[in-house]
Structure formats: structure tokens, C-alpha cells
Motif scaffolding. Structure first.
Motif, mmCIF file in Angstrom:
data_model
loop_
_atom_site.group_PDB
_atom_site.id
_atom_site.type_symbol
_atom_site.label_atom_id
_atom_site.label_comp_id
_atom_site.label_asym_id
_atom_site.label_seq_id
_atom_site.Cartn_x
_atom_site.Cartn_y
_atom_site.Cartn_z
ATOM 1 N N TRP A 1 -6.180 0.817 -11.614
ATOM 2 C CA TRP A 1 -6.862 1.390 -10.446
ATOM 3 C C TRP A 1 -7.774 0.350 -9.784
ATOM 4 C CZ3 TRP A 1 -5.858 5.386 -7.522
ATOM 5 C CH2 TRP A 1 -6.806 5.749 -6.542
ATOM 6 N N SER A 2 -8.472 -0.439 -10.597
ATOM 7 C CA SER A 2 -9.358 -1.435 -9.990
ATOM 8 C C SER A 2 -8.525 -2.518 -9.279
ATOM 9 C CB SER A 2 -10.326 -2.025 -11.017
ATOM 10 O OG SER A 2 -9.698 -3.038 -11.745
ATOM 11 N N HIS B 1 2.366 7.489 -6.178
ATOM 12 C CA HIS B 1 1.551 8.681 -6.418
ATOM 13 C C HIS B 1 2.404 9.940 -6.231
ATOM 14 C CE1 HIS B 1 -1.997 11.120 -6.789
ATOM 15 N NE2 HIS B 1 -1.749 11.712 -5.626
ATOM 16 N N TYR C 1 -5.237 7.967 -13.801
ATOM 17 C CA TYR C 1 -4.898 6.585 -13.461
ATOM 18 C C TYR C 1 -5.539 5.636 -14.473
ATOM 19 C CZ TYR C 1 -2.424 7.205 -9.058
ATOM 20 O OH TYR C 1 -1.470 7.497 -8.116
ATOM 21 N N LYS D 1 0.843 -1.197 0.000
ATOM 22 C CA LYS D 1 0.000 0.000 0.000
ATOM 23 C C LYS D 1 0.884 1.255 0.000
ATOM 24 C CE LYS D 1 -3.740 2.342 2.428
ATOM 25 N NZ LYS D 1 -4.429 2.789 1.226
ATOM 26 N N LEU E 1 -5.728 -1.802 -7.704
ATOM 27 C CA LEU E 1 -5.353 -1.152 -6.444
ATOM 28 C C LEU E 1 -6.519 -1.201 -5.444
ATOM 29 C CD1 LEU E 1 -3.428 2.033 -7.752
ATOM 30 C CD2 LEU E 1 -2.458 -0.118 -6.948
ATOM 31 N N GLU E 2 -7.710 -1.004 -5.971
ATOM 32 C CA GLU E 2 -8.899 -1.064 -5.100
ATOM 33 C C GLU E 2 -9.082 -2.468 -4.535
ATOM 34 O OE1 GLU E 2 -12.038 2.313 -6.682
ATOM 35 O OE2 GLU E 2 -12.056 0.346 -7.647
ATOM 36 N N TYR F 1 -4.815 -1.100 -2.059
ATOM 37 C CA TYR F 1 -3.559 -0.331 -2.188
ATOM 38 C C TYR F 1 -3.787 1.099 -2.691
ATOM 39 C CZ TYR F 1 -1.287 -5.001 -2.452
ATOM 40 O OH TYR F 1 -0.849 -6.277 -2.243
ATOM 41 N N THR F 2 -5.034 1.546 -2.788
ATOM 42 C CA THR F 2 -5.228 2.876 -3.407
ATOM 43 C C THR F 2 -4.538 3.968 -2.588
ATOM 44 O OG1 THR F 2 -7.338 2.983 -2.277
ATOM 45 C CG2 THR F 2 -7.408 2.457 -4.618
ATOM 46 N N TYR G 1 2.404 2.224 -3.322
ATOM 47 C CA TYR G 1 1.552 2.950 -4.264
ATOM 48 C C TYR G 1 1.297 4.389 -3.828
ATOM 49 C CZ TYR G 1 1.372 -0.969 -7.301
ATOM 50 O OH TYR G 1 1.757 -1.945 -8.186
ATOM 51 N N GLN G 2 1.478 4.646 -2.536
ATOM 52 C CA GLN G 2 1.445 6.041 -2.092
ATOM 53 C C GLN G 2 2.724 6.736 -2.589
ATOM 54 O OE1 GLN G 2 -1.276 7.393 -0.308
ATOM 55 N NE2 GLN G 2 -0.253 9.227 -1.108
#
Ligand code: BGP
Length: 469
Positions: free
Chosen positions: A264-265, A195, A259, A188, A267-268, A272-273, A191-192
Motif C-alpha cells: 500500500w505504501s 481492486h 491491503y 494507476k 501504491l501511495e 497508484y492507490t 491497480y483500480q
């Protein structure tokens, strides 16, 4: 597609070669340089550290003279953030500015176009201690660093690369030595970090256009075609999954400022979003690349994930994908041969990758890495017969030419590496250069430079603008 007529390389094609600061320079603590995450990291047993590397810091004039002799039109290198800002931010180290000024001037005096990577894995350790890319302040530190680079070097550097292989740092950071294993919920958190890097990149691209209107800037991820293991629809979906997570997440964000929806899906689904603050998507949209640079070594082949323990969520190497349960499973491609280090060799995959990126983004493309790591042998009379490297590069250049004929706007090709240097995690014995550096894993010997057979071959390729390969 079969072509009756093969187009030539464009007249001003950037025939180049690549290195990165920490892998080639050495002088790791000289002239005010601060430590980076690489300097403070552990190296796999039996492999060299990066303290001396190829000693390019002290021998850059000799090296550039050799690059000029080889006929390079461009040289892609990275600036060590810690030479400019030893602590990542704060006070500028004038000696760092002086070094890169000299290096750039030396290149220009030989008519070699500098292509500058602003950040190639070596985050300042002082920033890492404050959370590295997990800390939003690192975005500001990078922006400030970018501003400094544009201010001091923007009058002469026309090609800038924001971040080298951001996708590999996120997916294989442990192998590359860029990943902080102490963090709690690593996936997680990664992925932050991702970003934040995307924000930093977008800000740098905007700033570059404001400060250096004549310069061009782009991202430099590692992009490869992903093949399904068979025509089984489930395998095709797995390939599409991996391609979105590995490739398009990064380029969609860099080019479109959004994204990728499949990524993205994912990550959801995994939880991990990243936290996206107000205004972040605006920042991503406002940063636009002028071209896409990318590194290419191999393709990957994947099958449907069995979603069980046979589908391990790990990898031994940045080019060998093992898989992720429920997402995809890496398999080996029976049609491809492998290098001595187990990387699949796929020149046609190179053409396909060029076509895919071209189709999706319709931007000029610049290849910033491609090459063969091998155990070269120095023979009697200072000879290195690296015919296998010539063969590898020749086949890739042939495919690049076909891609150009297909309509891809390819502006340059910079194989890895201009000169032997330390591999990310496999030491000095895994050599890539056109120029041999006389040292072993631990014995520095005399660090003498020796032209390999591929040096003379590449010289001919450049001289003939890719006609004599
Ligand atoms: C890329 C990196 C380079 C480089 C190259 C070869 O991932 O951008 O820094 O080293 O791969 O990889 P390796 O050194 O692991 O053989």
C-alpha cells in the motif's frame, strides 16, 4: 533443515495436471462462444493464435481417457466465461453449459476430481469494450457468472479457483495479452482493476460458501520466493519490497481482507492507490478462502534499485523480473540453471515458497501449476524422450515431499500441463504436456495425441503415491 524421516504424501493427495480453456480448447467461435480479450488480441509474430489450439473441445473424451490412463486423480481446467455468457453477462449460452457438464461428467466417470478455474485470462471482449476491469460493472458480471457456475456445476465440482494469476495480469498483462494498452494512466488504472478483481473474488468466495456448502474455493496467484542478491541490507529490503508487491498484496487481500501495508505504501508513493468505495473493505473481509492455490515456475532474485536508467521499469516475460526504479532491480541467480526459455530452475525455491505461504496463512495449499516449457522432438515410432521434463518435475516433487515433512499442508500437485497447448506468448513450440499434440506453430497436421516418456513416468509417480519418482 535435514530430516531423518521423510513423510509420505497424504493418502488422498490430488495428483493432477492443468490446462486453461483458451490455451487448449480451440473452437474459439463455435457453439455460441463469444470472443474474449485473447481472441481479439494480437499474438507475437511467429506464434500460433488460439483458434484451434489442441482442439480439446472436440477431443475431450479421448483426452480424458488418456488422463485416466495416466492415473490422474484430479484435472485442473478453466471454464471459458465466453462459452457461458458470450457477452460476459445477459443471456446464458446453453451449449456452453452442456459442454462443461459433459466434460465434468466424463471426468467423474473416470474418478478424476475436477478443479475448476473460473477465469483464466480470457475476459469476455464485450466487457472489455465497456472498460473491462476498470469498470465496476465487471465485478457484478463476474459475480453473476460465478453464481451461474455454482448453480449448474456446484453439485459436482468440489474445488473452485477464482482467478488465475491475478498478480501476473496486473504486473505483466502486456505480455499475457490481458492488458488494454489504450488506457491513459496505465499503472494507476491497473491497480483500480486489481481492486475490482479483489472484490469480485471475495464476492465469489462468499457466494460459493452459501450456494455450495460442500465445496472449497481459493485464489490462484503465481507465488514465488524472492531472494536478495546478497546479504547487503539494502538488497534484503529490495527483496521484501518486491515480495510484498508481487506476492503478499494478493494473498493478504484474499485471506485477511486487507491491503498489505508495504504494498500500500508503494501504491501511495507512486500515486497508484485505487478508489475504495464505502463497504469495499467489508466485502473483502467477508470473502474467505478454504485453501490457497498457487502457480510456481521459478524464483526471482533482486538487488537494491539504483534508481537510474539502468534500472528499467519493464520485463520481457512474466517470470523474468527486470525491476522498477527506486523499488528493486532484478538480477540473475548464479546458482540456478535456466530452461530453454530463460526461466531459472529452482526446486528448492519451491520448498521455500511452500513454507513461506504456509507460515503466513496457515491454510491448505494446492499447487495448480509447475512445469517445464521446452522444444520437444517427436522421434521415429512416435516417441518423445522428454527426460529433461521428468528431471524437472522429479526434483520439484522431491521438494514438495520435504515441504510436507516440514509441516506444510499440501493437498495436491497439478503440473502444467496435462497435454501440449499454446503458450501465453510463445506459441505451440513451447511445450509443457505429458501428452504430445502433433501440430506445429502454424501447420495443424493431424493433431494426433502421443504419450511422452514423462506420461509413463508420471503414471508411476501417481500409482506409487509419490514413492517411485
Ligand atoms: C502461467 C499461466 C499459464 C501458462 C504458464 C506457462 O503464467 O497461468 O496460462 O501458460 O504460465 O507460461 P507460458 O505459456 O508463458 O510459458
Amino acid at each position: 533443515m535435514y530430516h531423518k524421516f521423510i513423510k509420505p504424501f497424504p493418502k488422498d493427495f490430488l495428483w493432477g495436471a492443468s490446462t486453461s480453456a483458451y490455451q487448449v480448447e480451440g473452437a474459439w467461435n463455435e457453439d455460441g462462444k463469444g470472443p474474449s480479450v485473447i481472441d481479439m488480441g494480437k499474438h507475437p509474430e511467429g506464434t500460433s493464435d488460439f483458434k484451434v489450439a489442441s482442439d480439446h473441445y472436440h477431443r475431450y473424451k479421448e483426452d480424458i481417457a488418456l488422463f485416466a490412463e495416466m492415473g490422474l486423480k484430479a484435472y485442473r481446467f478453466s471454464i471459458a466465461w465466453t462459452r457461458i455468457y458470450p457477452k460476459g453477462t445477459g443471456e446464458i449460452n446453453e451449449k456452453g453449459i452442456a459442454f462443461y457438464n459433459d466434460l465434468i461428467n466424463e471426468l467423474l466417470s473416470h474418478n478424476i476430481e475436477p478443479i475448476v478455474t473460473m477465469y483464466h485470462f480470457d475476459l469476455p471482449y464485450a466487457l472489455q469494450e465497456k472498460g473491462g476491469w476498470s469498470n465496476r460493472e465487471t465485478v457484478d458480471a463476474y459475480e453473476n457468472y460465478a453464481k451461474t457456475l455454482f448453480k449448474y456445476f456446484g453439485d459436482r465440482v468440489k474445488y473452485w479457483l477464482t482467478i488465475n494469476e491475478q498478480n501476473m495480469m496486473i504486473l505483466y498483462g502486456a505480455v499475457l495479452g490481458t492488458f488494454d494498452s489504450k488506457i491513459e494512466n496505465p499503472q494507476k488504472e491497473l491497480y483500480q482493476q486489481n481492486h475490482h478483481m479483489l472484490l469480485a473474488q471475495a464476492k465469489a468466495m462468499k457466494l460459493c460458501h452459501e450456494m455450495c456448502p460442500n465445496a472449497k474455493i481459493g485464489p490462484a496467484p503465481n507465488i514465488i520466493s524472492i531472494y536478495p542478491a546478497s546479504s547487503k541490507p539494502e538488497d534484503v529490503i529490495a527483496a521484501s519490497n518486491f515480495s510484498s508487491i508481487r506476492n503478499w498484496l494478493y494473498l493478504d487481500a484474499a485471506v485477511f481482507g486487507r491491503y498489505n501495508s508495504i504494498a500500500w505504501s508503494y501504491l501511495e508513493e507512486k500515486g497508484y492507490t485505487p478508489i475504495i468505495q464505502e463497504g469495499d473493505m467489508e466485502i473483502l473481509k467477508n470473502g474467505k478462502p478454504d485453501f490457497i492455490a498457487f502457480n510456481y515456475y521459478s524464483t526471482s532474485t533482486v538487488a537494491e534499485s539504483k534508481n537510474d536508467s539502468s534500472n528499467k521499469n519493464s520485463t520481457g516475460d512474466q517470470q523474468i523480473a527486470i525491476g522498477e526504479p527506486g523499488v528493486y532491480r532484478g538480477v540473475s541467480n548464479p546458482y540456478l540453471e535456466k530452461t530453454q526459455f530463460g526461466w531459472e530452475i529452482d526446486p528448492i525455491g519451491f520448498r521455500n515458497t511452500l513454507r513461506e505461504i504456509n507460515e503466513r496463512y496457515n491454510l491448505p495449499l494446492l499447487v495448480t501449476e509447475n512445469g517445464l516449457g521446452a522444444y520437444d522432438k517427436l522421434e521415429e515410432g512416435d516417441v518423445v524422450n522428454d527426460d529433461y521434463r521428468i528431471d524437472f518435475l522429479r526434483k520439484h516433487i522431491e521438494q514438495a515431499k520435504l515441504a510436507i515433512t516440514d509441516g506444510v499442508n499440501l493437498i495436491g500437485y497439478c503440473p502444467w500441463s496435462a497435454i501440449d497447448l499454446v503458450s501465453t506468448h510463445q506459441g505451440f513450440s513451447k511445450r509443457y504436456g505429458f501428452i504430445y499434440v502433433n501440430r506445429d506453430e502454424f501447420d495443424l497436421k493431424d493433431l494426433r495425441r502421443i504419450k511422452k516418456k514423462s506420461f509413463y513416468w508420471y503414471k508411476d509417480v501417481i500409482e506409487s503415491n509419490g514413492e517411485k519418482i
